[in-house]
Design an enzyme around this catalytic site. Structure first.
Site, PDB file in Angstrom:
ATOM      1  CE  LYS A   1      14.882 116.505  29.047  1.00 37.74           C
ATOM      2  NZ  LYS A   1      16.442 115.759  29.024  1.00 37.74           N
TER       3      LYS A   1
ATOM      4  N   GLY B   1      25.623 124.564  27.726  1.00 36.76           N
ATOM      5  CA  GLY B   1      24.115 124.976  28.083  1.00 36.76           C
ATOM      6  C   GLY B   1      24.044 125.724  28.910  1.00 36.76           C
TER       7      GLY B   1
ATOM      8  CB  SER C   1      11.479 118.392  32.381  1.00 32.79           C
ATOM      9  OG  SER C   1      10.464 119.219  32.426  1.00 32.79           O
ATOM     10  CB  ALA C   2       8.725 119.661  36.547  1.00 28.82           C
TER      11      ALA C   2
ATOM     12  CG  ASN D   1      20.299 126.380  22.584  1.00 31.52           C
ATOM     13  OD1 ASN D   1      19.636 127.140  21.674  1.00 31.52           O
ATOM     14  ND2 ASN D   1      19.704 125.882  23.677  1.00 31.52           N
TER      15      ASN D   1
ATOM     16  CG  ASP E   1      25.449 115.928  17.144  1.00 40.36           C
ATOM     17  OD1 ASP E   1      25.181 114.716  17.936  1.00 40.36           O
ATOM     18  OD2 ASP E   1      24.944 116.492  16.977  1.00 40.36           O
TER      19      ASP E   1
ATOM     20  CG  ASN F   1      11.428 128.582  28.551  1.00 41.77           C
ATOM     21  OD1 ASN F   1      13.052 128.422  28.195  1.00 41.77           O
ATOM     22  ND2 ASN F   1      10.341 128.226  28.557  1.00 41.77           N
ATOM     23  CG  LEU F   2       7.758 134.244  33.286  1.00 43.26           C
ATOM     24  CD1 LEU F   2       6.666 135.371  32.030  1.00 43.26           C
ATOM     25  CD2 LEU F   2       7.193 134.235  34.448  1.00 43.26           C
TER      26      LEU F   2
ATOM     27  CE1 TYR G   1      13.051 118.886  26.770  1.00 47.22           C
ATOM     28  CE2 TYR G   1      11.479 119.353  27.762  1.00 47.22           C
ATOM     29  CZ  TYR G   1      12.275 118.892  27.947  1.00 47.22           C
ATOM     30  OH  TYR G   1      13.586 119.530  28.848  1.00 47.22           O
TER      31      TYR G   1
HETATM   32  P1  NAD Z   1      20.489 124.179  26.542  1.00 44.82           P
HETATM   33  O1  NAD Z   1      19.793 124.116  25.154  1.00 44.82           O
HETATM   34  O2  NAD Z   1      21.071 126.252  26.791  1.00 44.82           O
HETATM   35  O3  NAD Z   1      21.848 123.322  27.428  1.00 44.82           O
HETATM   36  C1  NAD Z   1      21.698 122.040  25.976  1.00 44.82           C
HETATM   37  C2  NAD Z   1      22.625 122.033  25.275  1.00 44.82           C
HETATM   38  O4  NAD Z   1      23.080 120.486  25.030  1.00 44.82           O
HETATM   39  C3  NAD Z   1      23.307 122.835  24.458  1.00 44.82           C
HETATM   40  O5  NAD Z   1      24.744 123.932  24.613  1.00 44.82           O
HETATM   41  C4  NAD Z   1      23.359 122.471  22.847  1.00 44.82           C
HETATM   42  O6  NAD Z   1      24.235 122.505  22.208  1.00 44.82           O
HETATM   43  C5  NAD Z   1      23.625 120.741  23.195  1.00 44.82           C
HETATM   44  N1  NAD Z   1      23.739 119.557  22.779  1.00 44.82           N
HETATM   45  C6  NAD Z   1      22.321 119.298  22.127  1.00 44.82           C
HETATM   46  N2  NAD Z   1      22.183 117.761  21.383  1.00 44.82           N
HETATM   47  C7  NAD Z   1      23.360 118.267  21.881  1.00 44.82           C
HETATM   48  C8  NAD Z   1      23.820 116.743  20.580  1.00 44.82           C
HETATM   49  N3  NAD Z   1      22.962 116.000  20.539  1.00 44.82           N
HETATM   50  N4  NAD Z   1      25.316 116.512  21.161  1.00 44.82           N
HETATM   51  C9  NAD Z   1      25.741 117.073  22.240  1.00 44.82           C
HETATM   52  N5  NAD Z   1      25.276 118.265  22.295  1.00 44.82           N
HETATM   53  C10 NAD Z   1      24.247 118.816  22.277  1.00 44.82           C
HETATM   54  O7  NAD Z   1      19.415 124.167  27.411  1.00 44.82           O
HETATM   55  P2  NAD Z   1      19.208 124.054  28.725  1.00 44.82           P
HETATM   56  O8  NAD Z   1      17.716 125.053  29.754  1.00 44.82           O
HETATM   57  O9  NAD Z   1      20.505 124.515  29.588  1.00 44.82           O
HETATM   58  O10 NAD Z   1      18.887 123.017  29.475  1.00 44.82           O
HETATM   59  C11 NAD Z   1      20.150 121.668  29.555  1.00 44.82           C
HETATM   60  C12 NAD Z   1      19.038 120.456  29.865  1.00 44.82           C
HETATM   61  O11 NAD Z   1      18.389 119.869  30.900  1.00 44.82           O
HETATM   62  C13 NAD Z   1      18.373 119.985  28.679  1.00 44.82           C
HETATM   63  O12 NAD Z   1      18.456 118.160  28.396  1.00 44.82           O
HETATM   64  C14 NAD Z   1      16.480 119.931  29.014  1.00 44.82           C
HETATM   65  O13 NAD Z   1      15.654 119.163  28.588  1.00 44.82           O
HETATM   66  C15 NAD Z   1      16.697 119.689  30.758  1.00 44.82           C
HETATM   67  N6  NAD Z   1      15.711 120.449  31.132  1.00 44.82           N
HETATM   68  C16 NAD Z   1      15.614 122.438  30.915  1.00 44.82           C
HETATM   69  C17 NAD Z   1      14.598 123.228  31.905  1.00 44.82           C
HETATM   70  C18 NAD Z   1      14.457 124.303  31.425  1.00 44.82           C
HETATM   71  O14 NAD Z   1      13.707 125.655  31.712  1.00 44.82           O
HETATM   72  N7  NAD Z   1      15.455 125.186  31.017  1.00 44.82           N
HETATM   73  C19 NAD Z   1      13.657 122.196  32.711  1.00 44.82           C
HETATM   74  C20 NAD Z   1      14.431 120.599  32.933  1.00 44.82           C
HETATM   75  C21 NAD Z   1      14.646 120.117  31.617  1.00 44.82           C
HETATM   76  N1  UFG Z   2       4.428 133.216  30.529  1.00 42.22           N
HETATM   77  C1  UFG Z   2       4.085 133.646  29.980  1.00 42.22           C
HETATM   78  N2  UFG Z   2       4.656 134.970  28.573  1.00 42.22           N
HETATM   79  C2  UFG Z   2       5.537 134.401  28.065  1.00 42.22           C
HETATM   80  C3  UFG Z   2       6.084 133.228  28.721  1.00 42.22           C
HETATM   81  C4  UFG Z   2       5.806 132.190  29.950  1.00 42.22           C
HETATM   82  O1  UFG Z   2       2.929 134.202  30.489  1.00 42.22           O
HETATM   83  O2  UFG Z   2       6.297 134.594  27.499  1.00 42.22           O
HETATM   84  C5  UFG Z   2       3.840 132.288  31.645  1.00 42.22           C
HETATM   85  C6  UFG Z   2       3.146 130.885  30.897  1.00 42.22           C
HETATM   86  O3  UFG Z   2       2.673 130.558  30.259  1.00 42.22           O
HETATM   87  C7  UFG Z   2       3.908 130.152  32.535  1.00 42.22           C
HETATM   88  C8  UFG Z   2       5.013 130.414  33.005  1.00 42.22           C
HETATM   89  O4  UFG Z   2       5.294 131.760  32.356  1.00 42.22           O
HETATM   90  O5  UFG Z   2       2.609 130.112  33.159  1.00 42.22           O
HETATM   91  C9  UFG Z   2       6.011 129.684  32.868  1.00 42.22           C
HETATM   92  O6  UFG Z   2       6.409 129.492  31.946  1.00 42.22           O
HETATM   93  P1  UFG Z   2       7.633 128.665  30.465  1.00 42.22           P
HETATM   94  O7  UFG Z   2       8.046 128.667  29.626  1.00 42.22           O
HETATM   95  O8  UFG Z   2       8.972 129.959  31.724  1.00 42.22           O
HETATM   96  O9  UFG Z   2       7.848 127.314  31.872  1.00 42.22           O
HETATM   97  P2  UFG Z   2       6.676 126.233  31.531  1.00 42.22           P
HETATM   98  O10 UFG Z   2       6.547 125.297  33.023  1.00 42.22           O
HETATM   99  O11 UFG Z   2       6.233 126.020  30.958  1.00 42.22           O
HETATM  100  O12 UFG Z   2       8.622 125.020  31.130  1.00 42.22           O
HETATM  101  C10 UFG Z   2       8.847 125.165  31.838  1.00 42.22           C
HETATM  102  C11 UFG Z   2      10.634 124.526  30.855  1.00 42.22           C
HETATM  103  C12 UFG Z   2      10.368 122.675  29.454  1.00 42.22           C
HETATM  104  C13 UFG Z   2      10.221 122.189  31.232  1.00 42.22           C
HETATM  105  C14 UFG Z   2       8.622 122.638  32.351  1.00 42.22           C
HETATM  106  C15 UFG Z   2       8.695 121.919  33.291  1.00 42.22           C
HETATM  107  O13 UFG Z   2      10.576 125.334  30.016  1.00 42.22           O
HETATM  108  O14 UFG Z   2      11.102 122.398  29.130  1.00 42.22           O
HETATM  109  O15 UFG Z   2       9.100 124.002  32.491  1.00 42.22           O
HETATM  110  O16 UFG Z   2       7.111 121.779  33.658  1.00 42.22           O
HETATM  111  F1  UFG Z   2       8.453 120.866  30.472  1.00 42.22           F
END
Ligand code: NAD
Ligand code: UFG
Length: 346
Positions: A152, A10, A124-125, A35, A58, A198-199, A148
């Site tokens: 966490k 991921g 996650s925050a 994913n 998985d 996401n943004l 979600y």
């Molecule tokens: P991502 O979806 O790119 O990566 C997650 C990976 O886990 C993917 O490759 C998916 O195929 C794999 N996966 C999902 N379920 C599985 C399962 N049951 N068995 C095996 N593989 C599985 O997401 P990411 O952004 O890299 O996030 C990684 C971790 O960080 C996640 O747990 C996510 O919740 C956490 N996280 C992400 C963010 C963010 O903004 N990206 C913020 C806070 C926390």
């Molecule tokens: N935003 C826009 N337009 C978009 C996407 C986002 O204006 O198309 C804004 C949102 O309203 C927010 C900021 O950009 O103000 C950031 O949004 P993101 O979706 O990039 O990030 P979030 O803070 O909403 O969420 C992220 C992760 C979540 C996690 C969270 C923890 O995606 O998984 O941070 O704080 F739970």
């Protein structure tokens, strides 16, 4: 250490793999590719200049998960596998609880069976919810506002309870703020399927011409320019934080939790302007209603990680945008997708 990375194909996992390999650790990847793309594995190896085993497994399948531990002599685990879309979790809570909670329980069961006691978990925050005012510190009350976020928080509690009951384990939960950017090689980066939630990936896709305009969710927040403020952190800083956390966990026992953020918030408009400056492209945008569930301001107090892990983020918002842009330019429609495969422009 020989480290099992669940979710290692991921977005964040690939960068953690690169950081671990650069530090001299061995990496084994487990991912069900729900994913992510298999092509990412070869790119990690190319950046690292080293091969690594990978398993299409998985975590919900306990025997397949246990098989990986049977085959590989694992010293520690970084557990990133999970579903992560907030809106989707509201629509499909069962799927989120099943995948994230059962997957984690199976991983913990396999670890226990094979005597693996060190784990770093992607939290996650979002667990802070909206009951406290930022900067968020790890001791503040938690109040996740969606399924979600609750998965966490529940996993954090599981880890804490297990660590309380067993003297031999060392578990760390890392609460990520907003990971963005890409490895500086431009070979790996954020490559979401469909329209980005996401943004930063949305902005990058607008800049490259894949989407017409950005919709900014809300212009009336109580922030200096009215748009939402977040603690964006470069994914390589985040990845290096995992390396420190894992090495710290290997030296101690018990449960602990750390924020990984920069401690600095940036507004949506600040991200847009910075991205325009580094890419030289205009980002057309319109204001749209607030997105349900969004908070006005979120940023970390990262001092605990600095104090105990000796880690702090060093890359600024310009570097985050520059690296996200490099990845986007090299893969306008994503890894393994030619520019001919367009079809989507919204
Ligand atoms: P991502 O979806 O790119 O990566 C997650 C990976 O886990 C993917 O490759 C998916 O195929 C794999 N996966 C999902 N379920 C599985 C399962 N049951 N068995 C095996 N593989 C599985 O997401 P990411 O952004 O890299 O996030 C990684 C971790 O960080 C996640 O747990 C996510 O919740 C956490 N996280 C992400 C963010 C963010 O903004 N990206 C913020 C806070 C926390
Ligand atoms: N935003 C826009 N337009 C978009 C996407 C986002 O204006 O198309 C804004 C949102 O309203 C927010 C900021 O950009 O103000 C950031 O949004 P993101 O979706 O990039 O990030 P979030 O803070 O909403 O969420 C992220 C992760 C979540 C996690 C969270 C923890 O995606 O998984 O941070 O704080 F739970």
């Amino acid at each position: 250490m020989r480290v099992l990375l669940t979710g290692g194909a991921g977005y964040i996992g690939a960068h953690v793999a690169v950081a671990l390999l650069a530090r001299g650790h061995d990496v084994v990847i487990l991912d069900n590719f729900s994913n992510s793309k298999r092509a990412v594995l070869e790119r990690i190896e190319r950046i690292a200049g080293r091969a690594m085993p990978s398993y299409a497994v998985d975590l919900v399948d306990l025997s397949a998960t246990a098989d990986v531990f049977e085959r590989e002599a694992i010293d520690g685990v970084v557990h990133l596998a999970g579903l992560k879309a907030v809106g989707e979790s509201v629509e499909q809570p069962f799927r989120y609880y099943r995948n994230n909670l059962i997957g984690t329980l199976h991983l913990l069961e396999a670890m226990q069976r094979f005597g693996v006691s060190v784990l770093v978990f992607s939290s996650s925050a979002t667990v802070y919810g909206d009951v406290s005012a930022p900067p968020f510190t790890e001791t503040m009350p938690t109040a996740p506002t969606n399924p979600y976020g609750r998965t966490k928080r529940m996993i954090e509690q599981m880890l804490e309870d297990i660590a309380e009951s067993r003297a031999d384990v060392s578990f760390i939960a890392l609460r990520y703020f907003n990971p963005v950017g890409a490895h500086e090689s431009g070979l790996i980066g954020e490559d979401p399927a469909g329209a980005p939630n996401n943004l930063m990936p949305y902005v990058a896709q607008v800049a490259v011409g894949r989407r017409e305009r950005l919709y900014i969710f809300g212009d009336d927040y109580p922030t200096p320019d009215g748009t939402g403020v977040r603690d964006y952190i470069h994914v390589m800083d985040l990845a290096e934080g995992h390396v420190r956390a894992l090495e710290f966990a290997a030296e101690r026992r018990g449960y602990d939790v750390f924020n990984l953020g920069t401690g600095r918030g940036a507004s949506v408009l600040e991200v847009v302007r910075t991205f325009e400056a580094v890419s030289g492209r205009e980002i057309p945008y319109v204001f749209a209603p607030r997105r349900p569930g969004d908070v006005a301001v979120s940023y970390a107090d990262p001092s605990k990680a600095e104090r105990l892990l000796g880690w702090r983020a060093t890359r600024d918002l310009a570097a985050m945008c520059r690296d996200a842009w490099r990845f986007q330019v090299r893969h306008p429609y994503g890894i393994d997708v030619g520019t001919a495969a367009k079809g989507e422009r919204s």
